[in-house]
Every structure is written in structure tokens, then in C-alpha cells.
Scaffold this motif. Structure first.
Motif, PDB file in Angstrom:
ATOM      1  N   GLN A  56       0.813  -1.226   0.000  1.00 17.45           N
ATOM      2  CA  GLN A  56       0.000   0.000   0.000  1.00 17.45           C
ATOM      3  C   GLN A  56       0.843   1.271   0.000  1.00 17.45           C
ATOM      4  O   GLN A  56       0.532   2.231  -0.687  1.00 17.45           O
ATOM      5  N   ASP A  57       1.883   1.280   0.811  1.00 16.04           N
ATOM      6  CA  ASP A  57       2.761   2.457   0.913  1.00 16.04           C
ATOM      7  C   ASP A  57       4.208   2.002   0.950  1.00 16.04           C
ATOM      8  O   ASP A  57       4.521   0.978   1.570  1.00 16.04           O
ATOM      9  N   PHE A  63       7.909   3.476   2.101  1.00 14.96           N
ATOM     10  CA  PHE A  63       8.550   4.569   2.846  1.00 14.96           C
ATOM     11  C   PHE A  63      10.041   4.672   2.524  1.00 14.96           C
ATOM     12  O   PHE A  63      10.664   5.679   2.791  1.00 14.96           O
ATOM     13  N   LYS A 100       4.961  -0.536  -4.770  1.00 13.47           N
ATOM     14  CA  LYS A 100       3.614  -0.054  -4.431  1.00 13.47           C
ATOM     15  C   LYS A 100       2.614  -0.515  -5.490  1.00 13.47           C
ATOM     16  O   LYS A 100       2.870  -0.405  -6.690  1.00 13.47           O
ATOM     17  N   SER A 107      -3.251  -3.274   8.770  1.00 15.05           N
ATOM     18  CA  SER A 107      -1.980  -3.246   8.039  1.00 15.05           C
ATOM     19  C   SER A 107      -0.965  -4.219   8.621  1.00 15.05           C
ATOM     20  O   SER A 107      -1.010  -4.554   9.812  1.00 15.05           O
ATOM     21  N   TRP A 110       3.501  -4.638   8.325  1.00  7.82           N
ATOM     22  CA  TRP A 110       4.626  -3.760   8.027  1.00  7.82           C
ATOM     23  C   TRP A 110       5.881  -4.541   7.644  1.00  7.82           C
ATOM     24  O   TRP A 110       6.118  -5.634   8.155  1.00  7.82           O
ATOM     25  N   ALA A 133       7.844  -0.522   4.159  1.00  6.83           N
ATOM     26  CA  ALA A 133       6.583  -0.591   3.408  1.00  6.83           C
ATOM     27  C   ALA A 133       5.442  -1.016   4.324  1.00  6.83           C
ATOM     28  O   ALA A 133       5.655  -1.692   5.340  1.00  6.83           O
ATOM     29  N   ARG A 134       4.240  -0.597   3.918  1.00  5.28           N
ATOM     30  CA  ARG A 134       3.039  -1.021   4.640  1.00  5.28           C
ATOM     31  C   ARG A 134       2.189  -1.873   3.697  1.00  5.28           C
ATOM     32  O   ARG A 134       2.021  -1.536   2.530  1.00  5.28           O
TER      33      ARG A 134
END
Lengths: 133, 483
Positions: B214-215, B217, B229, B386, B388, B473-474
Motif C-alpha cells: 500500500q505504501d 517509505f 507499491k 496493516s 509492516w 513498506a506497509r
């Protein structure tokens, strides 16, 4: 029911009481089957001779419950009749009875020794057992 | 009960219970938590259990507890304790019954839009190929001699038998095979349980989960891991099944008398232990490593099954449907490592129970591509929330024996969760959010309700702020398979 569930963050815990050690082991087994949501199938009762020895009374309780879990896993038999069992010192022996396993909702990984101490109370012998699930 | 007044605040995310708190402590307790997370911790007995853990003979430094900590049995979940090797002790209860319970993360190049119409059938296939639930047998049949090979060789056995690739092994902690495993120290009963369960998920909080990245970082670290992503990933969370449970059971029972032989005084019988240089300690080390190798193979077999499900679902629909391994980590293990304590490098056994190794950049044992970024740390969230991907840092080596958190951390009892939540309703709610659920037991599902856990984002923010791990990352759940 001479046992009650105690709140535990991640695992399961029950408090059990009985007049004597044999009764305490038997009621602990009933509490364990209740926690796991175990159901027995209808059909003929099964008898089994056991002989277990342990280091002390608490160890005997753990060894006994683990034996029952093992028999339910491998032989698919749920033992719940313990009136003919005899305890001498740190040894339990005799014939126990049970029925075929129909279903079990949850599995217990292990019977732990966490703060395991059998003590006398106004209800006879009492113990708190934590199961790892 | 331990209260806030017993704690010394070191920083916004770090607290200490000094060694002077109780006369039998051999070191302090170091807690990584924000004030808010600490309030949860103070409602159960995790800190009492952490204090008890400081009594282990040969303890080096502080017993460290992570922000996802909660009450366990004997040793707190989220706890880390190091004992000097070889004269210090090893405690099976401080590692746990599910030896090498851990997480494997697989990445993909399948984008969400391509996958979306096929997620339901993917969930069904994963559920079909990954055996799960109470009393379910595993996916492969092995003889006892073959099982001994699994216990000794770990995922090398899986490679030899076509269930793994060399890249899988390279991206598994310890290469998927602990040295020093001794199958002769594993009981026949444990082997009997393992023989029938190898290649199975089990029940409880174990799962296979399809996620969306999803995300991101840290683009560089994510790219090295092969995470992008918008792409799919898969997490597998399980351990050593009945074999590991039986190994721990056998040795906790045996060590009840060992502590008397070695004149070890402990506040809790679940913490029983033996010196690592004793015959009992050495036997447990050999058995524990065998069980850990079984767990690596167990997750490898489930990864093999997941790859089959992905191939059947996506072959012909996208160019590259393959799942590559990002990493496989253990969060219940005792490992011999060298750490710097007060300027001195000391060989210790790091007990991690519900805590993840989080080695920083350049640490020995990491695959070459992870030498620069540090070891991937996999933190699954509660179902529906979520997860991680983090990396370890130099700071974690100095402050937490190279360790970080392992999950969200439970905060509500299973009995309360069962009363408060209903499995079928939960499945519908998660379904409305686009999460495909396959579960063997609705009561089991209710016990694992997301609200029974702490906020995983708050846990991750804490370790990130404390500097013992860094965000990469998530992941967002798309499909969850549970026993």
C-alpha cells in the motif's frame, strides 16, 4: 462445574478445585475439554489402561493432561471417565474411559507450568492452569 | 502489580525497571513503549513476567520488551533475554512452545487491478492447497528417516525435493537450516506429531494472507526486496506445529528436575532452564534447532502451495505470476550471537519470544543484497489491519540485542473477544472492506478480531521512533486464510 475460566490476555487459563488430587486431575480434564470445545461422538465407550509417573503433583497434572491431548490427537478418543484411576505418590494408574472424538474447535499447544501450584483451600485442593493456545 | 511509579522514563519510547526493584533480579528490564502503549501493558502481568525473566542465571544486560508485549506464560510475549554462552542457561519456556514460529514474506509483480477480479478464486485455492485447522494433516507424507533429514537439514531438504529454490534459502534466516540440530534429541512422540503435520498451517493466529503493497517509505530498500507499491505480496505465519510443541513440553518437564540438580532458584516453574554447557542444555539446543528446521520447511511447503495457487490463478492473465521470497524470519527462538555489552563483545544466547531479530546493515549472516539496508523485519498486523515491512538498524544492535517487535500484540482475552465479536459478522464486515476470508472456525475467527489487538501502526511507530527498526513498506490485506 468445579472449574472456571480466568481471563488471560493471549492464552487460556482455568481455576479448578476438587476434594482430592484424583478429582482435581479429573476436573482439570473436563475444564480442558470445555475450553477446546471438544465434542464426543455417540457410540460405545472405550477403556484404556494408563500408568503415568511424574516429579511431583503439579508435574503429574501436566503429564496427565498432555497424555489426554495426545490421545485425542492421535487416537481420536476423548477420555473423560476417571473414577477408577488411583494415585499413589506421584503416580497415577488404572483404567479410564472415553468416547470417540467428534470435533474439536480449538487446539491447545501445551499445558504450561506457569505459576502452577496445587494448594489447599476451603474448596479442597485448588489449582490455576494456563494453556498455551 | 507493577505500576507506572516503579518505572523510570528514559525517553518518550523507552522505560526501565531498575535491577533494584526486586532482590532476585540479575539485570534491569528495558521497555520500548509509548506512554499510551504502556497503559495497555500495565493492565496485565507482562512486566511481572519480564522481571521474573531477569532472574535467569547468566543473564547479560537488560531483559528487553517490545511495544507489542503482552502477558504470556513464564516469559512475556515480546520479550528478549540474553544469557552468556556457554555457562549461562537456556530456558525452553523463554522461547515458547511454538519453536521458530515465524513469518515468510513473498513478493510479486502482479498489480492490484490485474489481480482484483481473481482474488476470490485465489483465496479458495490457497485455502485448498494450504492445509489448516485443528487436527488437519500436512500436505506431504514423510517417513521417520526422511523427517530426521528435515530436522537436520531444514530447507536444504526442501530444495533437494523440489519444494524450494536456492534464492528461497538465501533469503531465509540462517539459510533455513540451523547448524547443530540433533534429531536424536527429539522424542519419538514429537516426531510422530511432526510426521503427520509437516506442511500445515495449524489454527489460532496462524494464517496465509495476500496483501497489497500500500505504501512505500524507503524506495531503495523496497526495491532491493522486490516490493513495489500497488503489487501483491503474500505472508505466511506459522511454526513448528505439534513437533515443536512436544519438544518444548518434553524439555520443560525434564528441566523441572534439572533446576534442582544445578541449584537454580526461579520465581516461576515455566522458566525452568539448564546451563548450555550441561548435558541437558546441550540436548535442548539440539532438539530446539531440529524443531526450528522443521518450521522453516513447514513455511517453505506452504510457500510452495501458495506458488501453485498463484500459478493456477494468474498464469495467462499476467506475464509474471511468480512469487519471490523477500525474507523468512523466526520470532520464537534461542540463538547464539555475539553482541557488544558495555564495550565488550560477548557470545550470548538471545532468547526471543514474540520478538524478531532485527540486525542492522553489515551484520553477519545477512544475504549480500541486504548487507547495505539491514535485515528485513516482518510485522504482521491483526486480521484486517496493516502489516509492516521494516529493516533492522545499528541502534537495535546496541540497544535491544538486535531485536524488534513481531506483531500488533494482543490486548483482549480470547474469552472476551468471543463474547464481544461474532465470526460470521466479522467475515461479512471484512468482506465489505474487500478482504476475502477463509476460516475453518467462526469462533476462532472471532478470537482473532482486529479489535482484540493493539494498533499495529502505533507499535511500528514506537520501534521506528526508538530507532530499533526503520519503516520500508506497509501492506494492506486482500485475502486471509485461517485455520
Amino acid at each position: 462445574m468445579p472449574f472456571e475460566e480466568i481471563s488471560h490476555t493471549a492464552d487460556w487459563s482455568i481455576r479448578v478445585w476438587a476434594d482430592d488430587l484424583r478429582g482435581l486431575l479429573a476436573e482439570s480434564a473436563q475444564g480442558m475439554w470445555m475450553l477446546t470445545g471438544t465434542e464426543q461422538a455417540e457410540g460405545p465407550r472405550v477403556s484404556r489402561e494408563i500408568s503415568l509417573e511424574a516429579y511431583d503433583a503439579e508435574s503429574l497434572l501436566v503429564v496427565f493432561l498432555e497424555e489426554l491431548l495426545y490421545l485425542s490427537e492421535f487416537e481420536k478418543i476423548v477420555f473423560d471417565g476417571f473414577s477408577d484411576l488411583v494415585i499413589e505418590g506421584e503416580k497415577i494408574s488404572g483404567i479410564m474411559e472415553g468416547s470417540a472424538l467428534r470435533s474439536m474447535e480449538k487446539e491447545i499447544k501445551a499445558v504450561t507450568f506457569h505459576n502452577l501450584a496445587i494448594h489447599e483451600s476451603e474448596r479442597g485442593l485448588e489449582v490455576e492452569i494456563v494453556f498455551d493456545v | 502489580m507493577i505500576t507506572l511509579n516503579d518505572l523510570t522514563q528514559i525517553s518518550e519510547t523507552e522505560w526501565e525497571i531498575p535491577q533494584s526493584f526486586r532482590s532476585d533480579m540479575r539485570g534491569p528490564v528495558r521497555i520500548f513503549a509509548t506512554r499510551e502503549l504502556l497503559d495497555h501493558v500495565l493492565t496485565d502481568k507482562s512486566l511481572e513476567q519480564a522481571v521474573n525473566a531477569t532472574t535467569l542465571p547468566g543473564l547479560v544486560g537488560a531483559v528487553t520488551v517490545m511495544p507489542d508485549m503482552h502477558q504470556g506464560y513464564g516469559f512475556p510475549i515480546g520479550g528478549v533475554a540474553a544469557t552468556e554462552f556457554p555457562q549461562g542457561v537456556i530456558s525452553p519456556g523463554a522461547i515458547g512452545y511454538d519453536i521458530n514460529c515465524g513469518v515468510r514474506l513473498l513478493g510479486s509483480q502482479i498489480d492490484f487491478e490485474t489481480a482484483k477480479p481473481h482474488l476470490d478464486i485465489l483465496a479458495t485455492r490457497l485455502n485448498q492447497y494450504c492445509p489448516s485447522g485443528v487436527g488437519k494433516d500436512g500436505m506431504v507424507k514423510v517417513s521417520i528417516p526422511e523427517l530426521d533429514q528435515v530436522l537436520r537439514d531444514g530447507t536444504k531438504w526442501a530444495l533437494k525435493n523440489g519444494y524450494a529454490t536456492k534464492a528461497d534459502l538465501a533469503r531465509t534466516e540462517e539459510g533455513g537450516a540451523f547448524k547443530g540440530a540433533d534429531p536424536r534429541k527429539v522424542s519419538e512422540r514429537a516426531k510422530k506429531r511432526g510426521k503427520s503435520q509437516i506442511g500445515s498451517l495449524g489454527a489460532g493466529n496462524h494464517f496465509v494472507e495476500v496483501d497489497l503493497v500500500q505504501d512505500v517509505f524507503d524506495e531503495e530498500a523496497a526495491s532491493i526486496m522486490g516490493l513495489k507499491k500497488g503489487h501483491l505480496a503474500v505472508q505466511i505465519h506459522t511454526g513448528s506445529r505439534g513437533l515443536g510443541h512436544q519438544v518444548c513440553t518434553d524439555y520443560v518437564r525434564e528441566f523441572q528436575s534439572a533446576v534442582r540438580r544445578y541449584d537454580i532458584q526461579l520465581p516461576d516453574r515455566e522458566l525452568v532452564c539448564a546451563p548450555m554447557d550441561s548435558p541437558e542444555g546441550a540436548a535442548y539446543l539440539g532438539a530446539m534447532r531440529s524443531a526450528a528446521n522443521f518450521a522453516f520447511v513447514n513455511r517453505q511447503l506452504l510457500a510452495h502451495a501458495a506458488r501453485r495457487a498463484f500459478e493456477e490463478t494468474f498464469a495467462g492473465k499476467t506475464k509474471n505470476w511468480h512469487l519471490h521470497q523477500v525474507y523468512d524470519i523466526t520470532h520464537n527462538m534461542g540463538k547464539i550471537e555475539v553482541h557488544e555489552i558495555q564495550g565488550e563483545r560477548i557470545k550470548v544466547c538471545v532468547h526471543r519470544k514474540g520478538a524478531t531479530r532485527a540486525f542492522g546493515p553489515g551484520a553477519p549472516g545477512l544475504p549480500p543484497e541486504y548487507q547495505k539496508i539491514g535485515q528485513p523485519v516482518l510485522v504482521p498486523g491483526s486480521m484486517g489491519t496493516s502489516s509492516w515491512v521494516l529493516v533492522g538498524t545499528e541502534d537495535s544492535m546496541m540497544r535491544s540485542f538486535g531485536s524488534s517487535c513481531h506483531g500488533a500484540g494482543r490486548m483482549m482475552s480470547r474469552s472476551k473477544a468471543k463474547k464481544k465479536f461474532h465470526g460470521d459478522m466479522l467475515r461479512l464486515e471484512l468482506g465489505d472492506r474487500g478482504i476475502h476470508i477463509r476460516a475453518g472456525s467462526m469462533k476462532g475467527l472471532a478470537e482473532e478480531a482486529p479489535d482484540a489487538y493493539k494498533d499495529v501502526n502505533a507499535v511500528v511507530e514506537t520501534v521506528s521512533q526508538a530507532g530499533i527498526a526503520r519503516k520500508v513498506a506497509r501492506l494492506k490485506p486482500l485475502a486471509v486464510i485461517k485455520g
